[in-house]
Design an enzyme around this catalytic site. Structure first.
Site, PDB file in Angstrom:
ATOM      1  NE  ARG A 262      54.800  95.860  41.084  1.00  0.00           N
ATOM      2  CZ  ARG A 262      55.327  97.059  40.812  1.00  0.00           C
ATOM      3  NH1 ARG A 262      54.532  98.102  40.621  1.00  0.00           N
ATOM      4  NH2 ARG A 262      56.631  97.226  40.731  1.00  0.00           N
ATOM      5  CE1 TYR A 263      56.113  92.129  40.977  1.00  0.00           C
ATOM      6  CE2 TYR A 263      54.784  91.433  42.856  1.00  0.00           C
ATOM      7  CZ  TYR A 263      55.736  92.277  42.308  1.00  0.00           C
ATOM      8  OH  TYR A 263      56.301  93.260  43.070  1.00  0.00           O
TER       9      TYR A 263
ATOM     10  NE  ARG B 165      59.769  92.011  40.864  1.00  0.00           N
ATOM     11  CZ  ARG B 165      59.697  92.680  39.726  1.00  0.00           C
ATOM     12  NH1 ARG B 165      59.216  92.090  38.634  1.00  0.00           N
ATOM     13  NH2 ARG B 165      60.106  93.929  39.663  1.00  0.00           N
TER      14      ARG B 165
ATOM     15  CB  SER C  66      27.714  74.103  48.377  1.00  0.00           C
ATOM     16  OG  SER C  66      26.466  74.722  48.563  1.00  0.00           O
TER      17      SER C  66
ATOM     18  CB  SER D  62      70.216 102.865  42.915  1.00  0.00           C
ATOM     19  OG  SER D  62      70.134 103.807  43.975  1.00  0.00           O
TER      20      SER D  62
ATOM     21  NE  ARG E  30      24.674  87.869  53.736  1.00  0.00           N
ATOM     22  CZ  ARG E  30      25.677  88.755  53.624  1.00  0.00           C
ATOM     23  NH1 ARG E  30      25.630  89.674  52.670  1.00  0.00           N
ATOM     24  NH2 ARG E  30      26.684  88.710  54.451  1.00  0.00           N
TER      25      ARG E  30
ATOM     26  CG  HIS F 248      81.418  75.272  55.279  1.00  0.00           C
ATOM     27  ND1 HIS F 248      80.584  74.735  56.231  1.00  0.00           N
ATOM     28  CD2 HIS F 248      82.167  74.238  54.805  1.00  0.00           C
ATOM     29  CE1 HIS F 248      80.817  73.445  56.341  1.00  0.00           C
ATOM     30  NE2 HIS F 248      81.768  73.104  55.490  1.00  0.00           N
TER      31      HIS F 248
ATOM     32  NE  ARG G 216      32.958  72.589  55.014  1.00  0.00           N
ATOM     33  CZ  ARG G 216      32.805  73.136  53.818  1.00  0.00           C
ATOM     34  NH1 ARG G 216      31.661  73.014  53.186  1.00  0.00           N
ATOM     35  NH2 ARG G 216      33.773  73.818  53.261  1.00  0.00           N
TER      36      ARG G 216
END
Length: 478
Positions: A14-15, A297, A106, A283, A79, A153, A323
């Site tokens: 969507r964004y 949003r 890696s 709405s 793996r 304020h 690490r």
């Protein structure tokens, strides 16, 4: 399973923009890995490692030819995602099989790849920041001298101008731009550091030649487009770098959220509204509603980004010694999503500030309701100049101000303070003279000139230094 039967991130659906989504795609990430392996092999060959030219040629030809099906098969066996990609690369560059990833760990591809992606992501955000600044500069210039109520304020305060307020928004974005530029300029790559950062494997490869090990690091650093590598590392680069990048990105999101918050309040006042499409529905129940949903949003996504910023420091503080792997799954989520969400925020922000609807009559009416109260010092001076006692006039103005304010609040009447004063013999200044005191431009100080100076001295040089922008604005999706 179809795309509707499995979860997909709203940032993708969507964004976020197409460019940012492509950058963080699996294809982009793993092509970068292959380019890193190629850069390492080319540098090693230049320094005397007997890697055949055919191996380099096959690696170069196979950089973009990733068989993700084969990678998946290898990863189920091993793996280990990096080893899966090494074997898949070797399948398309068999002459290089013995040399791919030689001496590396890696983190050589994962860390350098992440830094390359983050640097490019910062550059994409920079382009969107400039687009927002360009749109806001046009807005500020157009409304440079339109008086509007200031607020401190969240209460009415001395007037400013619509354009001057926009420069406050722009200044935050300019500060973000400077921080971004500093972070890009200062960002090192990990370089070629070996398993725990000691470069031991490369020292062995070059038979104890320290100079060649250093030269290898420099050659690879230059080949991948960095001016420097981090001077020392453990197995990974310090996750402090992630935290610093997160701070810049979250700062951009925060600035946009501040702008969006101001615009939501201004829309509630009826002074300025975000764009509203011809068939847009505010709405499902209240057909008349025109909600600031894009600004909302922006605020929503900015809170998400702010929640991710702290993650960088949390991860950094538990990377024990050289690490630990508990950063890995976390960073796979946090880094792309922080950039995708901030990218989406800037797409929205450009759309909003490019189409703001200003309602000058509403602004003038709200200003007129408050301006007589703000002019009380001037009204005292005018009465004294007409021969009245300052202290007595102060009391007259105080009394009528309270009555007028009550009439505005309780009866919905217009502010009639000037008429009340002109009708009171104790004050003694004609209404025509008093109305001269209420020209709104008399109360905005140097706001119009500040807009001109800011645009000319601060914003114009930034926009002039940017590449010409001929691309259409990124469309706002649902």
């Amino acid at each position: 399973m179809t795309v509707h039967d499995r979860y997909s991130s709203p940032l993708a659906e969507r964004y976020a923009s197409g460019a940012m989504l492509e950058l963080w795609s699996s294809k982009s990430r793993h092509v970068l890995w292959r380019r890193l392996w190629l850069a390492l092999a080319e540098a090693q060959r230049e320094l005397g490692v007997p890697i055949p030219e055919e191996a380099i040629a096959q690696m170069r030809a196979g950089v973009d030819a990733i068989d993700f099906g084969a990678v998946a098969v290898y990863e189920r066996r091993f793996r280990h995602d990096v080893m899966a990609h090494i074997h898949a690369f070797a399948d398309v560059a068999p002459a290089a099989r013995a040399f791919i990833h030689l001496g590396a760990t890696s983190a050589f591809v994962t860390d350098n790849g992440d830094l390359l992606q983050m640097r490019r992501a910062l550059e994409l955000l920079r382009g969107k920041l400039l687009r927002c600044l360009r749109a806001l500069a046009a807005f500020a210039r157009e409304w440079r001298s339109t008086p509007t109520l200031g607020y401190t304020h969240l209460q009415a305060a001395q007037p400013t101008t619509v354009g001057k307020r926009a420069t406050l928004w722009m200044q935050d974005l300019v500060l973000d731009l400077h921080e971004l530029d500093h972070r890009v300029a200062a960002l090192p790559c990990r370089g070629v550091k070996g398993t725990t950062g000691t470069q031991a494997s490369f020292l062995q490869l070059f038979e104890g030649d320290h100079a060649k090990v250093r030269q290898l690091d420099q050659l690879v650093t230059a080949a991948i487009g960095f001016s420097t590598s981090i001077p020392v590392s453990g197995q990974t680069y310090s996750r402090k770098l992630d935290a610093q990048v997160f701070g810049v990105v979250a700062g951009i999101a925060t600035s946009a959220a501040k702008i969006a918050s101001d615009l939501r309040v201004l829309q509630a006042f009826g002074e300025i509204e975000e764009p509203f499409e011809r068939e847009q529905i505010g709405s499902s129940a209240m057909a008349y509603k025109r909600n600031p949903m894009r600004a909302e949003r922006i605020n929503s996504l900015a809170r998400f980004v702010a929640s991710l910023e702290v993650n960088g420091n949390l991860t950094h503080q538990v990377q024990y010694f050289e690490r630990t792997l508990d950063d890995s799954a976390n960073r796979r989520l946090v880094i792309p999503e922080m950039f995708l969400a901030t990218d989406a925020i800037l797409v929205l922000l450009e759309n909003v500030v490019s189409g703001l609807e200003v309602h000058p009559a509403r602004i003038a009416r709200r200003l007129a309701d408050e301006l007589p109260f703000m002019a009380t010092e001037d009204l005292i001076v005018r009465a004294v100049q007409a021969g009245r006692d300052r202290q007595e006039v102060h009391e007259v103005i105080r009394r009528h101000s309270i009555q007028s304010a009550r009439s505005v609040k309780d009866e919905g009447a217009s502010n009639d303070l000037l008429a009340r004063l002109a009708a009171d013999p104790a004050y003694g200044v004609p209404l025509d003279d008093l109305q001269q005191a209420l020209n709104p431009l008399r109360f905005v100080g140097r706001a119009p000139e500040q807009v001109d100076e800011f645009l000319e001295e601060v914003v114009a040089p930034l926009l002039a230094g940017a590449a010409p922008d001929h691309e259409p604005a990124e469309p706002v999706r649902v």
